[in-house]
Write a protein that holds these residues in place. Structure first.
Motif, PDB file in Angstrom:
ATOM      1  N   ILE A  82       0.818  -1.203   0.000  1.00 66.84           N
ATOM      2  CA  ILE A  82       0.000   0.000   0.000  1.00 66.84           C
ATOM      3  C   ILE A  82       0.856   1.259   0.000  1.00 66.84           C
ATOM      4  O   ILE A  82       0.458   2.303  -0.505  1.00 66.84           O
ATOM      5  CB  ILE A  82      -0.976  -0.002   1.200  1.00 66.84           C
ATOM      6  N   VAL A  83       2.070   1.155   0.558  1.00 66.31           N
ATOM      7  CA  VAL A  83       2.950   2.332   0.614  1.00 66.31           C
ATOM      8  C   VAL A  83       3.370   2.788  -0.781  1.00 66.31           C
ATOM      9  O   VAL A  83       3.149   3.950  -1.143  1.00 66.31           O
ATOM     10  CB  VAL A  83       4.177   2.057   1.504  1.00 66.31           C
ATOM     11  N   PRO A  84       3.988   1.922  -1.622  1.00 70.93           N
ATOM     12  CA  PRO A  84       4.331   2.390  -2.964  1.00 70.93           C
ATOM     13  C   PRO A  84       3.111   2.711  -3.818  1.00 70.93           C
ATOM     14  O   PRO A  84       3.161   3.632  -4.644  1.00 70.93           O
ATOM     15  CB  PRO A  84       5.125   1.221  -3.565  1.00 70.93           C
ATOM     16  N   ILE A  85       2.019   1.993  -3.622  1.00 69.89           N
ATOM     17  CA  ILE A  85       0.815   2.279  -4.414  1.00 69.89           C
ATOM     18  C   ILE A  85       0.334   3.699  -4.143  1.00 69.89           C
ATOM     19  O   ILE A  85       0.100   4.488  -5.059  1.00 69.89           O
ATOM     20  CB  ILE A  85      -0.295   1.255  -4.099  1.00 69.89           C
ATOM     21  N   LEU A  86       0.193   4.043  -2.866  1.00 68.76           N
ATOM     22  CA  LEU A  86      -0.298   5.374  -2.518  1.00 68.76           C
ATOM     23  C   LEU A  86       0.728   6.463  -2.810  1.00 68.76           C
ATOM     24  O   LEU A  86       0.381   7.552  -3.281  1.00 68.76           O
ATOM     25  CB  LEU A  86      -0.690   5.412  -1.040  1.00 68.76           C
ATOM     26  N   LEU A  87       1.983   6.172  -2.533  1.00 70.69           N
ATOM     27  CA  LEU A  87       3.027   7.175  -2.759  1.00 70.69           C
ATOM     28  C   LEU A  87       3.058   7.613  -4.213  1.00 70.69           C
ATOM     29  O   LEU A  87       3.018   8.818  -4.515  1.00 70.69           O
ATOM     30  CB  LEU A  87       4.385   6.609  -2.343  1.00 70.69           C
ATOM     31  N   TRP A  88       3.109   6.641  -5.129  1.00 72.78           N
ATOM     32  CA  TRP A  88       3.205   6.997  -6.539  1.00 72.78           C
ATOM     33  C   TRP A  88       1.886   7.531  -7.079  1.00 72.78           C
ATOM     34  O   TRP A  88       1.885   8.402  -7.962  1.00 72.78           O
ATOM     35  CB  TRP A  88       3.712   5.810  -7.353  1.00 72.78           C
ATOM     36  N   ALA A  89       0.771   7.066  -6.535  1.00 70.30           N
ATOM     37  CA  ALA A  89      -0.513   7.640  -6.933  1.00 70.30           C
ATOM     38  C   ALA A  89      -0.560   9.128  -6.613  1.00 70.30           C
ATOM     39  O   ALA A  89      -1.039   9.942  -7.425  1.00 70.30           O
ATOM     40  CB  ALA A  89      -1.660   6.910  -6.235  1.00 70.30           C
ATOM     41  N   LEU A 117      -9.366  11.190  -4.264  1.00 66.64           N
ATOM     42  CA  LEU A 117      -8.789  10.445  -3.143  1.00 66.64           C
ATOM     43  C   LEU A 117      -9.880   9.737  -2.329  1.00 66.64           C
ATOM     44  O   LEU A 117      -9.694   8.601  -1.879  1.00 66.64           O
ATOM     45  CB  LEU A 117      -7.984  11.377  -2.246  1.00 66.64           C
ATOM     46  N   LEU A 118     -11.027  10.401  -2.154  1.00 64.64           N
ATOM     47  CA  LEU A 118     -12.124   9.764  -1.434  1.00 64.64           C
ATOM     48  C   LEU A 118     -12.662   8.561  -2.209  1.00 64.64           C
ATOM     49  O   LEU A 118     -12.961   7.514  -1.626  1.00 64.64           O
ATOM     50  CB  LEU A 118     -13.249  10.779  -1.185  1.00 64.64           C
ATOM     51  N   ALA A 119     -12.778   8.706  -3.521  1.00 61.70           N
ATOM     52  CA  ALA A 119     -13.236   7.580  -4.346  1.00 61.70           C
ATOM     53  C   ALA A 119     -12.269   6.411  -4.222  1.00 61.70           C
ATOM     54  O   ALA A 119     -12.684   5.244  -4.115  1.00 61.70           O
ATOM     55  CB  ALA A 119     -13.384   8.015  -5.802  1.00 61.70           C
ATOM     56  N   GLY A 120     -10.969   6.711  -4.239  1.00 57.92           N
ATOM     57  CA  GLY A 120      -9.971   5.662  -4.065  1.00 57.92           C
ATOM     58  C   GLY A 120     -10.096   4.969  -2.722  1.00 57.92           C
ATOM     59  O   GLY A 120      -9.914   3.749  -2.616  1.00 57.92           O
ATOM     60  N   LEU A 121     -10.434   5.725  -1.691  1.00 59.06           N
ATOM     61  CA  LEU A 121     -10.621   5.147  -0.357  1.00 59.06           C
ATOM     62  C   LEU A 121     -11.774   4.148  -0.360  1.00 59.06           C
ATOM     63  O   LEU A 121     -11.665   3.040   0.197  1.00 59.06           O
ATOM     64  CB  LEU A 121     -10.888   6.260   0.657  1.00 59.06           C
ATOM     65  N   PHE A 122     -12.876   4.506  -1.016  1.00 61.57           N
ATOM     66  CA  PHE A 122     -14.021   3.590  -1.080  1.00 61.57           C
ATOM     67  C   PHE A 122     -13.686   2.356  -1.921  1.00 61.57           C
ATOM     68  O   PHE A 122     -14.098   1.238  -1.585  1.00 61.57           O
ATOM     69  CB  PHE A 122     -15.245   4.308  -1.644  1.00 61.57           C
ATOM     70  N   VAL A 123     -12.958   2.553  -3.007  1.00 61.44           N
ATOM     71  CA  VAL A 123     -12.559   1.411  -3.836  1.00 61.44           C
ATOM     72  C   VAL A 123     -11.691   0.454  -3.023  1.00 61.44           C
ATOM     73  O   VAL A 123     -11.861  -0.771  -3.089  1.00 61.44           O
ATOM     74  CB  VAL A 123     -11.815   1.893  -5.104  1.00 61.44           C
ATOM     75  N   PHE A 124     -10.762   0.981  -2.254  1.00 60.14           N
ATOM     76  CA  PHE A 124      -9.904   0.145  -1.411  1.00 60.14           C
ATOM     77  C   PHE A 124     -10.729  -0.584  -0.354  1.00 60.14           C
ATOM     78  O   PHE A 124     -10.534  -1.775  -0.096  1.00 60.14           O
ATOM     79  CB  PHE A 124      -8.841   1.016  -0.747  1.00 60.14           C
ATOM     80  N   ARG A 125     -11.651   0.128   0.244  1.00 58.98           N
ATOM     81  CA  ARG A 125     -12.511  -0.479   1.284  1.00 58.98           C
ATOM     82  C   ARG A 125     -13.342  -1.621   0.705  1.00 58.98           C
ATOM     83  O   ARG A 125     -13.548  -2.648   1.360  1.00 58.98           O
ATOM     84  CB  ARG A 125     -13.421   0.610   1.855  1.00 58.98           C
ATOM     85  N   LEU A 126     -13.776  -1.467  -0.536  1.00 62.57           N
ATOM     86  CA  LEU A 126     -14.648  -2.469  -1.151  1.00 62.57           C
ATOM     87  C   LEU A 126     -13.880  -3.596  -1.824  1.00 62.57           C
ATOM     88  O   LEU A 126     -14.370  -4.725  -1.890  1.00 62.57           O
ATOM     89  CB  LEU A 126     -15.561  -1.804  -2.195  1.00 62.57           C
ATOM     90  N   GLY A 127     -12.676  -3.297  -2.338  1.00 59.23           N
ATOM     91  CA  GLY A 127     -11.988  -4.276  -3.178  1.00 59.23           C
ATOM     92  C   GLY A 127     -10.577  -4.637  -2.790  1.00 59.23           C
ATOM     93  O   GLY A 127      -9.979  -5.533  -3.392  1.00 59.23           O
ATOM     94  N   LEU A 144      -6.320  -4.213  -2.123  1.00 55.02           N
ATOM     95  CA  LEU A 144      -5.127  -3.610  -2.712  1.00 55.02           C
ATOM     96  C   LEU A 144      -5.152  -3.591  -4.245  1.00 55.02           C
ATOM     97  O   LEU A 144      -4.786  -2.595  -4.861  1.00 55.02           O
ATOM     98  CB  LEU A 144      -3.881  -4.356  -2.243  1.00 55.02           C
ATOM     99  N   GLN A 145      -5.554  -4.703  -4.855  1.00 61.78           N
ATOM    100  CA  GLN A 145      -5.543  -4.728  -6.321  1.00 61.78           C
ATOM    101  C   GLN A 145      -6.506  -3.694  -6.888  1.00 61.78           C
ATOM    102  O   GLN A 145      -6.188  -3.005  -7.857  1.00 61.78           O
ATOM    103  CB  GLN A 145      -5.906  -6.114  -6.850  1.00 61.78           C
ATOM    104  N   ALA A 146      -7.680  -3.580  -6.284  1.00 59.94           N
ATOM    105  CA  ALA A 146      -8.647  -2.593  -6.745  1.00 59.94           C
ATOM    106  C   ALA A 146      -8.084  -1.180  -6.579  1.00 59.94           C
ATOM    107  O   ALA A 146      -8.239  -0.323  -7.469  1.00 59.94           O
ATOM    108  CB  ALA A 146      -9.957  -2.734  -5.975  1.00 59.94           C
ATOM    109  N   LEU A 147      -7.427  -0.925  -5.455  1.00 59.49           N
ATOM    110  CA  LEU A 147      -6.818   0.384  -5.243  1.00 59.49           C
ATOM    111  C   LEU A 147      -5.751   0.676  -6.289  1.00 59.49           C
ATOM    112  O   LEU A 147      -5.675   1.788  -6.822  1.00 59.49           O
ATOM    113  CB  LEU A 147      -6.206   0.447  -3.842  1.00 59.49           C
ATOM    114  N   LEU A 148      -4.927  -0.309  -6.598  1.00 62.86           N
ATOM    115  CA  LEU A 148      -3.884  -0.126  -7.608  1.00 62.86           C
ATOM    116  C   LEU A 148      -4.485   0.175  -8.976  1.00 62.86           C
ATOM    117  O   LEU A 148      -4.057   1.112  -9.658  1.00 62.86           O
ATOM    118  CB  LEU A 148      -3.017  -1.383  -7.680  1.00 62.86           C
TER     119      LEU A 148
END
Length: 435
Positions: free
Chosen positions: A60-67, A166-176, A178-182
């Motif tokens: 999650i660290v590199p995913i969020l950092l580079w995002a 960023l909020l949409a990404g938070l919901f995607v992560f909550r629902l799906g 790490l892969q969904a967040l990426l």
């Protein structure tokens, strides 16, 4: 971790070069644009493969950092191949100063001697200045907020979109997970259309995916309010709203209607039809990058095509809604099918429209969904962007749409074939099992 950081760096380098090449007064070469876009899509594909090998929580660290780095580059850059943002800036001024951006069209102000020099320049760049705005009330309130923060500047609007993204990404992560967040946060289409070009569709996508999360949590009233806001952001939200309201108590439906009415009420109270007047012109006259609609126009003529396309959209979706159980609507709603079918027959399919599709593809990845998100950028290959002298500057060379939609059809076939192969393989293993 190291490979994810390396792939993130490659994408960031691509976005940085794209920002450097995209300077005012110097048209961005389409060859460079597609080369960089392809590089970023390739990096995302490899990142998904790397994540699948480990799925470590630390990813999650590199995913969020580079995002965040991708978005910072886009935030500081100029919009790419688009000028819609001038209308956003103008509408924000009209709401803040006049109270109603729907009363007049931009060309009504061409002779306004009291207009500030900054807004004279903005007004001169608004496209289709003879038409009233088509942007719905929720967007107008946010355009006005951006104006209050800094009149005539794009950065406040980009900042508001960044928060929504960023909020949409938070919901995607909550629902799906790490892969969904990426898939969501590194998606090149989202980075370009939101961080760089500041198109507003991520706001509607946020309300819809938040409504899905609320439905899964059992918060029916909140689900309705969020869907009402989605429809008040863009009419596209009305496509998915009935599915998310399926099986919900009446209070959810009332909440959706109430949120929609409250958003429109200030403009109705002034005797305005709000965005409906502009949308009526849009529905009657505009066609861009359509697939099924273009085929219907070719076969039955442009007069019959709108009614046939509406039937092609509404009848199958109504049947799908009827067959969708409330449990399925809560547990595994195929929003990608709903939006995918809608865009297949729509008269206008701009690249940023597919941002509505993205969260659903991130949750349930498919070959066709990912290919659609990637191939839709081919629609930027217009005669105007090619620098050609053509009577239809927004038209495409004849090969563009067959390639764009053909790739999606091929991906759909590949996905179906792989699914059948895996199903057959699993059945074979079950037959060989002694159990």
């Amino acid at each position: 971790m190291a490979r994810l950081h390396g792939l993130g760096f490659v994408s960031a380098l691509g976005y940085g070069v794209l920002s450097w090449l995209n300077q005012p007064g110097h048209p961005l070469p389409l060859s460079a644009y597609f080369l960089i876009l392809g590089l970023c899509w390739g990096a995302l594909g490899l990142a998904v493969a790397v994540l699948a090998q480990g799925r470590l929580a630390q990813a999650i660290v590199p995913i969020l950092l580079w995002a965040l780095i991708f978005r910072a580059i886009g935030f500081a850059a100029n919009p790419i191949l688009e000028d819609d943002f001038y209308r956003y800036l103008w509408d924000g001024r009209q709401l803040a100063l006049q109270g109603n951006p729907y009363d007049t069209s931009p060309q009504d102000h061409f002779d306004d001697s009291e207009l500030e020099p900054k807004f004279e320049a903005i007004l001169s760049r608004v496209n289709y200045p003879h038409l009233p705005t088509i942007y719905a009330p929720v967007l107008q309130y946010l355009f006005g907020t951006a104006y209050v923060l800094s009149p005539g500047e794009l950065w406040p609007w980009k900042g508001l979109l960044l928060v929504a993204d960023l909020l949409a990404g938070l919901f995607v992560f909550r629902l799906g997970g790490l892969q969904a967040l990426l898939l969501y946060s590194w998606c090149p289409l989202l980075i370009q259309e939101t961080a760089f070009t500041a198109h507003p569709d991520v706001l509607g996508a946020l309300f819809v995916i938040a409504a899905y999360d609320s439905r899964k949590s059992g918060a029916s009233v909140r689900t309705g309010i969020l869907l009402g806001l989605a429809v008040s952001t863009k009419i596209t939200g009305a496509i998915i709203a009935p599915f998310l309201l399926k099986g919900q108590p009446r209070r959810a439906w009332f909440a959706a209607a109430a949120a929609w009415i409250v958003a429109y009420l200030p403009f109705w109270a002034q005797g305005s039809w709000a965005d409906w007047k502009g949308l009526a012109v849009f529905a009657q006259e505009w066609e861009f990058n359509s697939g099924g609609f273009a085929l219907l126009s070719l076969c039955f003529g442009p007069t019959q095509a709108p009614l046939l396309a509406a039937s092609a959209i509404l009848i199958p979706l109504a049947y799908f809604w009827w067959r969708t159980s409330p449990l399925a609507a809560s547990k595994s709603l195929r929003g990608d099918w709903v939006f995918g079918w809608f865009f297949t027959w729509s008269a206008v399919v701009q690249p940023w429209y597919l941002v509505w599709l993205l969260p659903w593809v991130a949750l349930i990845p498919s070959w066709a969904g990912i290919t659609a998100l990637a191939s839709v950028s081919l629609s930027y290959i217009t005669w105007m962007n090619l620098g050609a002298d053509h009577p239809d500057p927004f038209g495409h060379p004849g090969w563009v749409r067959p390639v764009e939609y053909g790739l999606v059809l091929i991906a759909l076939g590949v996905g179906i074939g792989l699914r059948k192969w895996k199903k057959g393989k699993n059945q074979g293993q079950d037959e060989d099992s002694p159990v």
